[in-house]
Design a protein around this motif. Structure first.
Motif, PDB file in Angstrom:
ATOM      1  N   PRO A  54       2.526   4.634  -3.646  1.00 16.45           N
ATOM      2  CA  PRO A  54       2.957   5.773  -2.820  1.00 16.45           C
ATOM      3  C   PRO A  54       4.261   5.430  -2.107  1.00 16.45           C
TER       4      PRO A  54
ATOM      5  N   ASP B 296      -2.762   7.191   3.099  1.00 15.08           N
ATOM      6  CA  ASP B 296      -4.125   7.675   3.305  1.00 15.08           C
ATOM      7  C   ASP B 296      -4.616   8.506   2.119  1.00 15.08           C
ATOM      8  N   ARG B 297      -3.694   9.173   1.432  1.00  9.74           N
ATOM      9  CA  ARG B 297      -4.066  10.018   0.286  1.00  9.74           C
ATOM     10  C   ARG B 297      -4.165   9.234  -1.015  1.00  9.74           C
ATOM     11  N   ALA B 298      -3.705   7.975  -0.994  1.00  8.85           N
ATOM     12  CA  ALA B 298      -3.700   7.194  -2.238  1.00  8.85           C
ATOM     13  C   ALA B 298      -5.085   6.676  -2.583  1.00  8.85           C
TER      14      ALA B 298
ATOM     15  N   LYS C 179       2.244   6.897   6.470  1.00 13.80           N
ATOM     16  CA  LYS C 179       0.812   6.756   6.772  1.00 13.80           C
ATOM     17  C   LYS C 179       0.002   7.811   6.008  1.00 13.80           C
ATOM     18  N   GLN C 180       0.465   9.053   6.034  1.00 14.29           N
ATOM     19  CA  GLN C 180      -0.247  10.111   5.316  1.00 14.29           C
ATOM     20  C   GLN C 180      -0.255   9.873   3.815  1.00 14.29           C
ATOM     21  N   LYS C 181       0.857   9.406   3.281  1.00 14.00           N
ATOM     22  CA  LYS C 181       0.945   9.138   1.839  1.00 14.00           C
ATOM     23  C   LYS C 181      -0.025   8.019   1.455  1.00 14.00           C
TER      24      LYS C 181
ATOM     25  N   ASP D 244       0.837  -1.199   0.000  1.00 10.88           N
ATOM     26  CA  ASP D 244       0.000   0.000   0.000  1.00 10.88           C
ATOM     27  C   ASP D 244       0.870   1.247   0.000  1.00 10.88           C
TER      28      ASP D 244
END
Length: 181
Positions: A114, A179-181, A175-177, A77
């Protein structure tokens, strides 16, 4: 909750010795972690590879699989390449995929995976112009590179400490990357 898969890749730099703690931190945050190492990092951690495989539940990889062999990891992921050395960053940006982890991150650009990278270089390496060119190239291709203010900042040669490497920043960025995918 279904866990997401984090490919944690590491080059041979002192923070690599903290990778078990980083894996445990990521797992506590719900990640299924697959660990990939450059050949030198695998040699540095050779006495720990079985334990790291048990910790992640996946084989630790440092070499390409043979043609026809099944992939032993779930699909990523997000990829976090940290610590990424001078050699790994430059090889990646130039498309030189002679190591497994650099090959995966280079291919990951085309696959749209990502990816976050956080270098670990000393101040002497940081003065080499190719490093900044390579970081700029990776950023232009959509890689989040945590380097400079707000990321990893080089130490004088010989003065770095694995405990000072900002692992928390790297994990949060991954984690942020994702979450934006």
């Amino acid at each position: 909750m279904t866990s997401r898969t984090l490919y944690l890749f590491a080059s041979a730099a002192p923070p690599t010795f903290e990778v078990a703690r980083v894996i445990e931190t990521a797992q506590a945050d719900g990640w299924d972690v697959c660990l990939g190492l450059t050949p030198t990092a695998a040699r540095w951690l050779s006495d720990s590879l079985d334990g790291l495989a048990a910790l992640t539940g996946h084989p630790v990889r440092s070499e390409y699989k043979l043609p026809g062999e099944p992939d032993v990891w779930p699909k990523a992921d997000v990829i976090l390449f940290a610590p990424a050395t001078f050699n790994s960053i430059n090889s990646w940006a130039l498309g030189i995929t002679s190591t497994f982890v650099v090959g995966v991150v280079a291919e990951g650009i085309g696959k749209g995976i990502p990816t976050v990278a956080m270098p670990c270089v000393n101040a002497a390496y940081a003065t080499h112009r190719q490093l900044n060119r390579s970081i700029a190239e990776l950023r232009e291709q959509g890689i989040m590179v945590l380097y400079g203010e707000g990321g990893f900042e080089p130490n004088p040669s010989g003065s770095g400490s694995p405990q000072g490497y900002p692992w928390g920043l790297a994990l949060e960025a991954a984690k942020q990357k994702a979450d934006r995918a």
